[in-house]
Design a protein around this motif. Sequence first.
Motif, PDB file in Angstrom:
ATOM      1  N   UNK A  50       0.789  -1.237   0.000  1.00 11.88           N
ATOM      2  CA  UNK A  50       0.000   0.000   0.000  1.00 11.88           C
ATOM      3  C   UNK A  50       0.825   1.294   0.000  1.00 11.88           C
ATOM      4  N   UNK A  51       2.058   1.244   0.465  1.00  6.95           N
ATOM      5  CA  UNK A  51       2.878   2.466   0.507  1.00  6.95           C
ATOM      6  C   UNK A  51       3.735   2.645  -0.741  1.00  6.95           C
ATOM      7  N   UNK A  52       3.755   1.658  -1.621  1.00  9.70           N
ATOM      8  CA  UNK A  52       4.620   1.712  -2.803  1.00  9.70           C
ATOM      9  C   UNK A  52       3.883   2.378  -3.956  1.00  9.70           C
ATOM     10  N   UNK A  53       4.493   3.442  -4.471  1.00 12.44           N
ATOM     11  CA  UNK A  53       3.960   4.153  -5.635  1.00 12.44           C
ATOM     12  C   UNK A  53       4.452   3.487  -6.922  1.00 12.44           C
ATOM     13  N   UNK A  54       5.753   3.166  -6.949  1.00 13.83           N
ATOM     14  CA  UNK A  54       6.321   2.518  -8.135  1.00 13.83           C
ATOM     15  C   UNK A  54       7.614   1.810  -7.761  1.00 13.83           C
ATOM     16  N   UNK A  55       8.016   0.912  -8.659  1.00 10.53           N
ATOM     17  CA  UNK A  55       9.282   0.197  -8.506  1.00 10.53           C
ATOM     18  C   UNK A  55      10.039   0.339  -9.821  1.00 10.53           C
ATOM     19  N   UNK A  56      11.252   0.857  -9.738  1.00 12.16           N
ATOM     20  CA  UNK A  56      12.106   1.000 -10.913  1.00 12.16           C
ATOM     21  C   UNK A  56      13.126  -0.133 -10.907  1.00 12.16           C
ATOM     22  N   UNK A  57      13.476  -0.609 -12.102  1.00 17.41           N
ATOM     23  CA  UNK A  57      14.437  -1.706 -12.208  1.00 17.41           C
ATOM     24  C   UNK A  57      15.716  -1.232 -12.887  1.00 17.41           C
ATOM     25  N   UNK A  58      16.843  -1.756 -12.423  1.00 18.62           N
ATOM     26  CA  UNK A  58      18.163  -1.491 -12.995  1.00 18.62           C
ATOM     27  C   UNK A  58      18.427   0.015 -13.146  1.00 18.62           C
ATOM     28  N   UNK A  74      12.583   1.448  -4.899  1.00 17.18           N
ATOM     29  CA  UNK A  74      11.182   1.468  -4.489  1.00 17.18           C
ATOM     30  C   UNK A  74      10.823   2.893  -4.097  1.00 17.18           C
ATOM     31  N   UNK A  75       9.825   3.463  -4.770  1.00 17.62           N
ATOM     32  CA  UNK A  75       9.361   4.819  -4.489  1.00 17.62           C
ATOM     33  C   UNK A  75       8.112   4.736  -3.616  1.00 17.62           C
ATOM     34  N   UNK A  76       8.190   5.363  -2.437  1.00 10.70           N
ATOM     35  CA  UNK A  76       7.088   5.296  -1.482  1.00 10.70           C
ATOM     36  C   UNK A  76       6.173   6.504  -1.601  1.00 10.70           C
ATOM     37  N   UNK A  77       4.984   6.385  -1.035  1.00  8.34           N
ATOM     38  CA  UNK A  77       3.971   7.430  -1.131  1.00  8.34           C
ATOM     39  C   UNK A  77       4.360   8.719  -0.412  1.00  8.34           C
ATOM     40  N   UNK A  78       5.359   8.684   0.460  1.00  8.67           N
ATOM     41  CA  UNK A  78       5.806   9.890   1.163  1.00  8.67           C
ATOM     42  C   UNK A  78       7.031  10.530   0.499  1.00  8.67           C
ATOM     43  N   UNK A  79       7.400  10.051  -0.695  1.00  7.55           N
ATOM     44  CA  UNK A  79       8.528  10.610  -1.430  1.00  7.55           C
ATOM     45  C   UNK A  79       9.859   9.927  -1.163  1.00  7.55           C
ATOM     46  N   UNK A  80       9.922   9.039  -0.207  1.00 12.72           N
ATOM     47  CA  UNK A  80      11.179   8.337   0.077  1.00 12.72           C
ATOM     48  C   UNK A  80      11.477   7.334  -1.029  1.00 12.72           C
TER      49      UNK A  80
END
Length: 171
Positions: A50-58, A74-80
């Motif tokens: 639920x806190x993950x906005x997106x996942x980037x690879x490589x 891993x990009x979280x909903x709070x900008x981290x």
Amino acid sequence: MTLEEFVLHVEERTWQVLDAKEASPTRQAIATTRGQQFEKALVDMLEKHPAVISVEEQVFDETIDELSNIDLVVNLDNGKRVYVPCARDLWKGTSQQDRLQCVWYKYKAGLFDTNEIVYLCLDPLANILEWVPQKRNVRRKLTLKKWVGELAGKGIIQNVNTFWDHLTSLS
């Protein structure tokens, strides 16, 4: 999903890919395919958090690693942003032990104080943390055990079974 179930899931994915090829896979092909499937299975799992906005690879980010791509970011909903290098283990082969030594020195240099980096291992950390000294390679194994123990205690090295809750605690 438990760690054991996740490991089985990765193995099933790995052999599904390898069995589709005509040639018998080499040890390196198995290791490479397992690593790729580990990352893909992680992406599938993390996209449901639920806190993950997106996942980037490589992703290449020289502030984290000047030579290699980071397996996942891993990009979280709070900008981290959480940087996630992935490995089957960091203690079995010499190249993995060298990688662990780099992690150790990055930790000692303070890189983890300013960046959220989690090395995810497919194999259970208990494999090294519960290791009992034997006659062969005792000095090396004790050093590896000490490093993994301290890094795991700081949340820098984890398995997937603790990573989900770790992401929740960051959001």
